[in-house]
Design a protein around this motif. Structure first.
Motif, mmCIF file in Angstrom:
data_model
loop_
_atom_site.group_PDB
_atom_site.id
_atom_site.type_symbol
_atom_site.label_atom_id
_atom_site.label_comp_id
_atom_site.label_asym_id
_atom_site.label_seq_id
_atom_site.Cartn_x
_atom_site.Cartn_y
_atom_site.Cartn_z
ATOM 1 N N THR A 41 0.726 -1.145 0.044
ATOM 2 C CA THR A 41 -0.052 -0.015 -0.113
ATOM 3 C C THR A 41 0.773 1.313 0.059
ATOM 4 N N SER A 42 0.264 2.364 -0.725
ATOM 5 C CA SER A 42 1.074 3.415 -0.331
ATOM 6 C C SER A 42 0.790 4.238 0.551
ATOM 7 N N ALA A 43 1.616 5.359 0.791
ATOM 8 C CA ALA A 43 1.327 6.336 2.041
ATOM 9 C C ALA A 43 0.204 7.142 1.774
ATOM 10 N N ASP A 44 -0.641 7.030 0.648
ATOM 11 C CA ASP A 44 -1.784 8.184 0.275
ATOM 12 C C ASP A 44 -2.682 7.815 1.479
ATOM 13 N N ASP A 45 -3.278 8.922 1.901
ATOM 14 C CA ASP A 45 -4.270 8.937 2.817
ATOM 15 C C ASP A 45 -5.405 7.998 2.514
ATOM 16 N N LEU A 46 -5.887 8.088 1.358
ATOM 17 C CA LEU A 46 -7.012 7.292 0.979
ATOM 18 C C LEU A 46 -6.825 5.915 1.025
ATOM 19 N N ALA A 47 -5.458 5.506 0.450
ATOM 20 C CA ALA A 47 -5.127 3.936 0.807
ATOM 21 C C ALA A 47 -4.869 3.405 1.990
ATOM 22 N N MET A 48 -4.770 4.332 3.015
ATOM 23 C CA MET A 48 -4.451 4.113 4.421
ATOM 24 C C MET A 48 -5.536 4.053 5.304
ATOM 25 N N ALA A 49 -6.665 4.704 4.624
ATOM 26 C CA ALA A 49 -7.889 4.882 5.375
ATOM 27 C C ALA A 49 -8.435 3.668 6.101
ATOM 28 N N TYR A 50 -8.509 2.439 4.922
ATOM 29 C CA TYR A 50 -9.186 1.194 5.850
ATOM 30 C C TYR A 50 -8.330 0.813 7.023
ATOM 31 N N PRO A 51 -7.165 0.795 7.025
ATOM 32 C CA PRO A 51 -6.420 -0.028 8.268
ATOM 33 C C PRO A 51 -6.456 0.831 9.378
ATOM 34 N N ARG A 52 -6.408 2.273 9.270
ATOM 35 C CA ARG A 52 -6.695 3.281 10.484
ATOM 36 C C ARG A 52 -8.058 3.083 10.916
ATOM 37 N N SER A 53 -8.946 3.163 10.212
ATOM 38 C CA SER A 53 -10.624 2.992 10.649
ATOM 39 C C SER A 53 -10.734 1.502 11.304
ATOM 40 N N ARG A 54 -10.122 0.692 10.706
ATOM 41 C CA ARG A 54 -10.381 -0.837 11.184
ATOM 42 C C ARG A 54 -9.851 -0.742 12.653
ATOM 43 N N LEU A 55 -8.800 0.007 13.128
ATOM 44 C CA LEU A 55 -8.247 0.023 14.363
ATOM 45 C C LEU A 55 -8.840 0.687 15.370
ATOM 46 N N PRO A 70 3.944 7.035 12.675
ATOM 47 C CA PRO A 70 4.676 8.233 12.640
ATOM 48 C C PRO A 70 4.894 8.764 11.203
ATOM 49 N N THR A 71 5.065 10.047 11.266
ATOM 50 C CA THR A 71 4.989 10.631 9.873
ATOM 51 C C THR A 71 6.751 10.984 9.441
ATOM 52 N N VAL A 72 7.296 10.498 8.734
ATOM 53 C CA VAL A 72 8.855 10.709 8.666
ATOM 54 C C VAL A 72 8.939 11.980 7.606
ATOM 55 N N GLY A 73 9.852 12.624 7.914
ATOM 56 C CA GLY A 73 10.124 14.069 7.306
ATOM 57 C C GLY A 73 10.113 15.316 8.371
ATOM 58 N N SER A 74 10.817 16.427 7.847
ATOM 59 C CA SER A 74 10.705 17.545 8.794
ATOM 60 C C SER A 74 9.891 18.706 8.480
ATOM 61 N N SER A 75 8.672 18.315 7.601
ATOM 62 C CA SER A 75 7.699 19.361 7.258
ATOM 63 C C SER A 75 6.731 19.451 8.208
ATOM 64 N N HIS A 76 6.629 20.468 9.046
ATOM 65 C CA HIS A 76 5.715 20.586 9.963
ATOM 66 C C HIS A 76 4.225 20.765 9.360
ATOM 67 N N PRO A 77 4.055 21.417 8.218
ATOM 68 C CA PRO A 77 2.743 21.500 7.756
ATOM 69 C C PRO A 77 2.190 20.160 7.445
ATOM 70 N N VAL A 78 3.170 19.220 6.814
ATOM 71 C CA VAL A 78 2.953 17.776 6.323
ATOM 72 C C VAL A 78 2.331 17.242 7.817
ATOM 73 N N LEU A 79 3.155 17.288 8.766
ATOM 74 C CA LEU A 79 2.969 16.392 10.099
ATOM 75 C C LEU A 79 1.812 16.983 10.635
ATOM 76 N N ARG A 80 1.243 18.054 10.492
ATOM 77 C CA ARG A 80 0.205 18.712 10.938
ATOM 78 C C ARG A 80 -1.021 18.128 10.113
ATOM 79 N N GLN A 81 -1.113 18.118 8.934
ATOM 80 C CA GLN A 81 -1.966 17.723 8.054
ATOM 81 C C GLN A 81 -2.162 15.977 8.196
ATOM 82 N N LYS A 82 -1.224 15.387 8.405
ATOM 83 C CA LYS A 82 -1.448 13.694 8.524
ATOM 84 C C LYS A 82 -2.138 13.687 10.206
#
Length: 275
Positions: free
Chosen positions: A156-170, A186-198
């Protein structure tokens, strides 16, 4: 060392610290992390696991406090991990890597003396499908999402839609097991806007915590997962109005709004969010 003022049931930020990097333990304990996890699994080379385990036990025994991510039930290291940690002062709980069945949780819980809470880290397709039984296992305290290993397992990719099922399942499994909301990977990377969005996306799905790898991610995660000031103000206004009218139910929307307001108000007070 002082324990976090934020209870693990509602903890937002869970900071992973390599068990072999002993110089980082004190800094992690003094950081803005709601909870810290000393990692003697993925973050440690197999040849160094014995040393890492001993270092973690020494730090906890000397006054430190935190969770420990141990190796999975099927590994050669699991037995030594649980035997070494049993009865160690300062051990707040155990994160069990690669949990794939309820028995993994109960065996770990029992070997640790039946008193140490188990945060079951679900990291595979099998683990996701077994998550309702894992959440109901004796000793299960909270579920965590090992998103990186899950992607490797499933392609699976890291795309939010692709990862929605396992997150919702939990999220659903946690509700079935009467556990607090699950902890996102975890969210890998140093971008705070991306981290906040995730983090905000995880909250929208019903997750209530997030693993993190860097100290500078903590403030962003804590803020993104906490109620906003406007939410806290709405909750306080609703509860004050509800009390002023003698807690009388006016229509069918009052009870759902009451439950939401009480939850927001409780979390806002715990996290220091003032209306």
């Amino acid at each position: 060392m002082t324990e976090s003022a934020i209870a693990p049931e509602i903890a937002r930020s869970w900071l992973l610290v390599s068990g072999i990097r002993t110089s980082d333990f004190d800094a992690a304990a003094c950081s803005r992390a709601d909870q810290i996890i000393l990692d003697i699994e993925d973050a440690v080379d197999p040849k160094l696991k014995t040393d890492a385990r001993a270092s973690v036990i020494d730090w906890l025994t000397a006054g430190g406090s935190g969770w420990v991510r141990i190796n999975d039930r099927s590994s050669d290291f699991w037995s030594d991990d649980v035997d070494g940690l049993k009865g160690v002062p300062g051990l707040a709980g155990v994160m069990l890597a690669k949990t794939e069945s309820a028995s993994h949780v109960t065996e770990t819980f029992d070997r640790l003396g039946g008193i140490v809470p188990i945060l079951a880290l679900v990291e595979s397709a099998l683990g996701i499908e077994e998550s309702p039984s894992i959440a109901r296992a004796r000793g299960a305290f909270r579920l965590g999402f090992g998103s990186g290993d899950y992607r490797r397992d499933t392609g699976t990719s890291a795309d939010d839609l692709a990862m929605a099922y396992p997150r919702s399942r939990l999220v659903i499994a946690s509700r079935i097991g009467n556990l607090p909301g699950p902890i996102d990977g975890p969210t890998v990377g140093s971008s705070h806007p991306v981290l906040r969005q995730k983090a905000e996306h995880a909250v929208a799905l019903g997750l209530t915590g997030k693993l993190c790898l860097e100290l500078d991610q903590l403030t962003v995660i804590n803020e993104a997962i906490s109620p906003t000031q406007s939410d806290a103000m709405w909750a306080r206004d609703f509860l004050d109005d509800f009390e002023s009218r003698g807690r009388v139910i006016r229509d069918g929307s009052d009870l759902p709004r009451l439950g939401r307001a009480e939850k927001i108000d409780r979390l806002a007070k715990a996290f220091g969010v003032m209306p």
